[in-house]
Design a protein around this motif. Structure first.
Motif, PDB file in Angstrom:
ATOM      1  N   ALA A 101       0.876  -1.109   0.037  1.00 33.90           N
ATOM      2  CA  ALA A 101      -0.104   0.083  -0.077  1.00 33.90           C
ATOM      3  C   ALA A 101       1.048   1.093   0.076  1.00 33.90           C
ATOM      4  O   ALA A 101       1.905   1.381   0.638  1.00 33.90           O
ATOM      5  CB  ALA A 101      -0.937   0.189   1.117  1.00 33.90           C
TER       6      ALA A 101
ATOM      7  N   SER B 236       2.256  -0.934   4.960  1.00 34.03           N
ATOM      8  CA  SER B 236       2.640  -2.191   4.509  1.00 34.03           C
ATOM      9  C   SER B 236       4.035  -2.654   5.365  1.00 34.03           C
ATOM     10  O   SER B 236       4.973  -1.713   4.961  1.00 34.03           O
ATOM     11  CB  SER B 236       2.781  -2.653   3.161  1.00 34.03           C
ATOM     12  OG  SER B 236       1.651  -2.294   2.742  1.00 34.03           O
TER      13      SER B 236
ATOM     14  N   HIS C 240      -6.295 -12.698   1.996  1.00 31.75           N
ATOM     15  CA  HIS C 240      -7.097 -11.489   1.925  1.00 31.75           C
ATOM     16  C   HIS C 240      -8.287 -11.740   2.965  1.00 31.75           C
ATOM     17  O   HIS C 240      -9.175 -12.421   2.730  1.00 31.75           O
ATOM     18  CB  HIS C 240      -7.554 -11.577   0.315  1.00 31.75           C
ATOM     19  CG  HIS C 240      -8.437 -10.322  -0.003  1.00 31.75           C
ATOM     20  ND1 HIS C 240      -9.886 -10.322  -0.604  1.00 31.75           N
ATOM     21  CD2 HIS C 240      -8.375  -9.065   0.447  1.00 31.75           C
ATOM     22  CE1 HIS C 240     -10.202  -9.195  -0.838  1.00 31.75           C
ATOM     23  NE2 HIS C 240      -9.516  -8.349  -0.371  1.00 31.75           N
TER      24      HIS C 240
ATOM     25  N   ARG D 215      -8.255  -3.501   3.531  1.00 30.65           N
ATOM     26  CA  ARG D 215      -8.004  -2.489   2.712  1.00 30.65           C
ATOM     27  C   ARG D 215      -9.441  -1.743   2.048  1.00 30.65           C
ATOM     28  O   ARG D 215      -9.421  -0.714   1.722  1.00 30.65           O
ATOM     29  CB  ARG D 215      -6.950  -2.687   1.782  1.00 30.65           C
ATOM     30  CG  ARG D 215      -5.360  -2.781   2.315  1.00 30.65           C
ATOM     31  CD  ARG D 215      -4.865  -1.433   2.693  1.00 30.65           C
ATOM     32  NE  ARG D 215      -3.814  -1.693   3.310  1.00 30.65           N
ATOM     33  CZ  ARG D 215      -2.915  -0.681   3.733  1.00 30.65           C
ATOM     34  NH1 ARG D 215      -3.461   0.390   3.830  1.00 30.65           N
ATOM     35  NH2 ARG D 215      -1.731  -1.089   4.304  1.00 30.65           N
TER      36      ARG D 215
ATOM     37  N   ASP E   4      -3.699  -8.448   4.117  1.00 30.94           N
ATOM     38  CA  ASP E   4      -4.259  -6.916   3.931  1.00 30.94           C
ATOM     39  C   ASP E   4      -4.486  -6.467   5.179  1.00 30.94           C
ATOM     40  O   ASP E   4      -4.886  -5.420   5.277  1.00 30.94           O
ATOM     41  CB  ASP E   4      -5.299  -6.599   2.885  1.00 30.94           C
ATOM     42  CG  ASP E   4      -6.468  -7.815   3.280  1.00 30.94           C
ATOM     43  OD1 ASP E   4      -6.258  -8.720   3.793  1.00 30.94           O
ATOM     44  OD2 ASP E   4      -7.418  -7.055   2.842  1.00 30.94           O
TER      45      ASP E   4
ATOM     46  N   GLN F 154      -1.837  -4.844   0.485  1.00 29.94           N
ATOM     47  CA  GLN F 154      -3.250  -4.793  -0.425  1.00 29.94           C
ATOM     48  C   GLN F 154      -3.214  -5.449  -1.655  1.00 29.94           C
ATOM     49  O   GLN F 154      -2.151  -5.766  -2.352  1.00 29.94           O
ATOM     50  CB  GLN F 154      -3.136  -3.244  -0.794  1.00 29.94           C
ATOM     51  CG  GLN F 154      -2.149  -2.524  -1.764  1.00 29.94           C
ATOM     52  CD  GLN F 154      -2.554  -2.692  -3.246  1.00 29.94           C
ATOM     53  OE1 GLN F 154      -3.642  -3.075  -3.572  1.00 29.94           O
ATOM     54  NE2 GLN F 154      -1.693  -2.897  -4.047  1.00 29.94           N
TER      55      GLN F 154
ATOM     56  N   ASP G  45      -5.991  -5.356  -3.757  1.00 28.08           N
ATOM     57  CA  ASP G  45      -7.072  -4.806  -4.706  1.00 28.08           C
ATOM     58  C   ASP G  45      -6.684  -4.759  -6.214  1.00 28.08           C
ATOM     59  O   ASP G  45      -7.322  -4.819  -7.056  1.00 28.08           O
ATOM     60  CB  ASP G  45      -7.785  -3.360  -4.297  1.00 28.08           C
ATOM     61  CG  ASP G  45      -8.443  -3.483  -3.244  1.00 28.08           C
ATOM     62  OD1 ASP G  45      -8.929  -4.656  -2.751  1.00 28.08           O
ATOM     63  OD2 ASP G  45      -8.708  -2.540  -2.470  1.00 28.08           O
TER      64      ASP G  45
END
Length: 314
Positions: A63, A111, A200, A204, A241, A275, A277
């Protein structure tokens, strides 16, 4: 999607200590070992992980470092411009723009990677190293420099919100060992020896959608019953995350049970607040949830961790 499994139960102090001692007894290395689960990564495994690359595409799993205060980041990283003076560069000839950063490595927003000297339990670090080896001058043993050559291997991303059919896990919720197994089955992937396990939980995604909150008091994470599975598979590193640990803790007397079991008992490098995403859409399109991953912490010779920006290579 697989149906959600039954919620795991809380642990009392005796149950946790029994689990801790059982995991410590499973260490395959002698008391002089200082590398921990990095020993699980062999050259042949790195070569096999490189064969996962098909597209030549690189994706960050880190991140952006934040330097503005937030509910989960009251003491953010500092970023100071040191040149040009007063923002005015020289009118002719050479000049440089320069800056300085400072940060709390183990915060609840950025992170980072936890070194094996980070977690103290019963006055000891991983593999019985005395806690007194960490002083105000730094860590004399088990510092992040043990990973100076990087952690490179096959990463497996297990997507628990996807398994549940949810956007994210709510703070205070946790992932069970049964859910990790169900995610493997649903995603048609399996953690193997030397793999980098990535879990996950949607931390985030929730933060981006609803805004920051005090993650030190409430966050989704893993249940301690997941750790024996990770030990069985011989993973080299674990990342999430979130913080990996649930808050409030469901283990009596231990606020960070997963940290204790993973870092202190098993010697596994642990990454918090990554992260996913950006990588998840690629995995969904391709149907592939494993990839080559390169983790390169800073060479801080006596530090308890490092900011980190793992790179997935697809």
């Amino acid at each position: 999607m697989e149906a959600r499994t039954e919620r795991s139960t809380a642990l009392d102090e005796d149950q946790f200590r029994q689990l801790y001692e059982s995991l410590r007894r499973r260490l395959p290395w002698d008391p002089s070992d200082r590398r921990g689960a990095l020993n699980h990564i062999w050259p042949a495994q790195v070569l096999a992980a490189a064969r996962e690359v098909e597209l030549g595409l690189t994706v960050s799993l880190g991140a952006p470092i934040e330097n503005d205060p937030a509910a989960d980041n009251p003491e953010p990283a500092g970023h100071e411009m040191t040149r040009p003076a007063d923002g005015h560069a020289r009118e002719s000839g050479l000049d440089f723009a320069m800056d300085r950063i400072s940060m709390n490595i183990h915060g609840n927003a950025d992170s980072h990677l936890d070194a094996l000297c980070h977690v103290i339990y019963d006055d000891h670090l991983y593999n019985g190293v005395p806690a007194e080896t960490v002083t105000s001058r730094g860590a004399a043993a088990l510092s992040v420099d043990a990973a100076k050559n990087g952690v490179v291997g096959r990463a497996v991303l297990l997507d628990i919100p996807r398994l549940r059919g949810e956007s994210w896990l709510e703070p205070g919720d946790h992932v069970s060992a049964d859910e990790l197994l169900a995610a493997e089955k649903e995603q048609r992937v399996r953690l193997g020896h030397g793999d980098i396990a990535l879990v996950h939980v949607g931390h985030r995604r929730r933060r981006k959608r609803l805004g920051p909150w005090d993650a030190s008091q409430a966050r989704a994470g893993l249940h301690p019953d997941t750790v024996p599975l990770l030990a069985d598979r011989g993973v080299s590193a674990l990342g999430s995350d979130g913080n990996n640990d649930t808050a409030p803790s469901i283990t009596a007397g231990v606020d960070f049970p997963v940290h204790v079991l993973v870092v202190n008992a098993l010697g596994i490098q642990l990454m918090d607040y990554l992260q996913f995403d950006e990588i998840i859409p690629h995995c969904e399109r391709s149907g592939r949830w494993s990839f080559l991953c390169v983790i390169a912490p800073l060479r801080l010779q006596d530090a308890t961790g490092s900011p980190v920006n793992p790179i997935a290579i697809l």
